[in-house]
Design an enzyme around this catalytic site. Sequence first.
Site, PDB file in Angstrom:
ATOM      1  N   HIS A 102      82.057  48.564 -26.404  1.00  0.00           N
ATOM      2  CA  HIS A 102      80.934  49.361 -25.894  1.00  0.00           C
ATOM      3  C   HIS A 102      81.329  50.175 -24.661  1.00  0.00           C
ATOM      4  O   HIS A 102      80.682  50.111 -23.609  1.00  0.00           O
ATOM      5  CB  HIS A 102      79.756  48.454 -25.578  1.00  0.00           C
ATOM      6  CG  HIS A 102      79.191  47.769 -26.774  1.00  0.00           C
ATOM      7  ND1 HIS A 102      79.754  46.624 -27.310  1.00  0.00           N
ATOM      8  CD2 HIS A 102      78.125  48.067 -27.558  1.00  0.00           C
ATOM      9  CE1 HIS A 102      79.047  46.245 -28.361  1.00  0.00           C
ATOM     10  NE2 HIS A 102      78.063  47.100 -28.538  1.00  0.00           N
ATOM     11  N   CYS A 104      79.726  49.687 -33.174  1.00  0.00           N
ATOM     12  CA  CYS A 104      80.496  48.643 -32.492  1.00  0.00           C
ATOM     13  C   CYS A 104      81.135  47.655 -33.461  1.00  0.00           C
ATOM     14  O   CYS A 104      82.275  47.220 -33.250  1.00  0.00           O
ATOM     15  CB  CYS A 104      79.625  47.919 -31.480  1.00  0.00           C
ATOM     16  SG  CYS A 104      78.081  47.264 -32.146  1.00  0.00           S
ATOM     17  N   ASP A 154      85.583  44.296 -25.615  1.00  0.00           N
ATOM     18  CA  ASP A 154      84.270  44.914 -25.825  1.00  0.00           C
ATOM     19  C   ASP A 154      84.433  46.367 -26.241  1.00  0.00           C
ATOM     20  O   ASP A 154      85.028  47.164 -25.507  1.00  0.00           O
ATOM     21  CB  ASP A 154      83.463  44.821 -24.528  1.00  0.00           C
ATOM     22  CG  ASP A 154      82.008  45.202 -24.722  1.00  0.00           C
ATOM     23  OD1 ASP A 154      81.654  45.658 -25.828  1.00  0.00           O
ATOM     24  OD2 ASP A 154      81.218  45.029 -23.779  1.00  0.00           O
TER      25      ASP A 154
END
Length: 521
Positions: free
Chosen positions: A397, A202, A395
Site C-alpha cells: 500500500h 493490493c 506492505d
Amino acid sequence: MGEVPRSVDYSSDSTISDDEREHGEQMEHVLKYGAPEDATTPESERIVVYGKELLKSAPTSTLPNESGNPSWYNRIKTAGASMMESIRPSSSSQDVRCHSENGDATGFEKNSKKKWKAKLWSTWNNIKYSSKWMSDRSDEYGGEHAVVFLGRIYPMSKDESGMSMGFQNFCSDYYSKIWITYRTDFPPLLDSDTTTDCGWGCMIRTTQMMTAHAIMLNRFGREWRFVRRKRSHVAIGNTDIVEFDRDKLQELMILKLFEDKETAPLGIHKMVEIASRGEKGKMAVGSWYSPSEAVFIMKKALSLSVSPLTGDTAMLLSIDGHVHIRDIEIETKNWMKTLILVVVVRLGAAELNPIYLPHLKFLFSKESCLGVTGGRPDHSSWFVGYYGDQVIYLDPHVAHEYIPIDVNFSEQVMHNKKPKKCPERSYHCRLLSKMPFLSMDPSCALCFRFESKEEFDKDMRELNLHQFIDIDQGEEHGMKRVRDPLFSVVYGERRRAPSYNEPEVTDAERAQADRHGFEML
C-alpha cells in the site's frame, strides 16, 4: 506523479453540496498552508506522501509530528476522502469524445473537468499511499527473541560494541526481497482510463511479490542479497560499452516480468486481462481480489508465459484443503519443474484462532516457505516472518510512479543517449513492518516451494510430526491424523467418493425375480 491542484472556487459550483464544499475547502487549505500545529498521525495509520515535487510544494507542517491531537488528522483524512469520492470521474472518455465530435457545447467543458478530476484524484493517491508515512520499526528489535524470516533465524544479541550482526543480516535479507507496490501513471488497463491500481490491486501485488521471490530463488538461491552496483565499462575494440554484470541484468529481467505494461507476462495488465475473461468480466479493473482469486490468475499467467525465466516453474493451487500428489506430478511433469504450492486456508471464523499460531511460526522457519499471502481485513500484505508475537510483512500500500525498466544500456551508449532512470530502488523496502499475529485476517494462503519429490516428502513428514497437516497414505496404509491440521496431503490415487446406490444385481437374483413375477430395479 500528480501535481497539487490550483485553488478552486467551490462556491461557484452548484453541483457540490454544502458538506462537500466544506470538505473541499478544508483539504485545499491543508494542501496550501499545511495542517495546524496540533495535527499528528495516529500510530496505527500508515499512509504517506511520495515524490520530491509534492514534498517541495507541501509545507513541512503537513507531515505528522510526535505531539498533538490526532482528531485533526482523522478529520482531514475523512474530508479528503469525501471530497475525492464526490469528484471521482464517473463518465467514460468515450462519452466525452462523442460529445466533442457531435459539436456539443459542453463537450470541452466535460473533458476539462474530467482531466481536473483525474489530476486531483492522482494527487490524493500520492498523498494517501506515500512511503513518507511509513513508520520505521527498526528500533523494536532489541529484545531477547530471534527474528525468523523465510527459513532463516537471526539472533538479536549484541556484541561488546552494542552492535547486532544478526539484526544487520536480517535487514539485508529483508531489503533484498522484491517489493511490488501500487503504481501510478502506467498505461491504461484494458479499454478503460484507469492508470493506477491504488485502492484495489493490493492482493495482486502481494501475489506478485510471492511469485517473484520464488523465481529469484530459482535463479540466485537463498543467499543472494541485493546490492546497488554501478555500471561497469567493458572495452570491446574501440568502443566502450556500458553493461551490467550478468546477475544484475538477470535481476532486472525478472523485474520486467512484473512490469506494469501489456507485454509483461506476470504484470498487472496480463492478470487483469485474464480475470476479465472469467467471472469478474468488466469488474476486473477496480475490484478487490481474494487470495484464491489472485493465485488462480497468477497460475494461469505462469502457464501462458513463454519467458525462459518462468519455463521451469509450475504452480498448484489447493482451495479445498487437500493436496493430491498426483496433481503435483501432472503440474510439474513428474518433477521436471520447480513447484510453487499454494494452499488457501481459513484460520478462524471472524478472527485468527490463537491455536494456529504455533503452526504459522513453524511454517516461517521452513526453508521451503514462501510466506503467507493475506493481510488484515481489507488490507493485503505478504507475511514473511515473525519476531516474538509480531508477524513481519511487506506492505504493497505505497504508491510509486511507474518508470519503464530499461536494460538496453549498450544501445544507449552507442547512440550517445543519456541512460534512463532505473526504478529498481522502488522494488526494495528499507522500512521494517510488523504487527500482532492476532490482527491477521483468518483467510490467507500458505505458500511453499519444492524442487524435488524427495524435498516435498521430507517436509510433509516434518509438518505431520509437528501436528501441522494430515497425511493420507492411501487405502492400504491409512491416515496419519493430527489434532488441528491446516490441510491434508493425499498420496496414491484419489479416494473414490462413497456410493449410496444399491449393489449390482447378479444373474441369479434376476432369474429368481423372474420366477416370482417382479422386476429387479
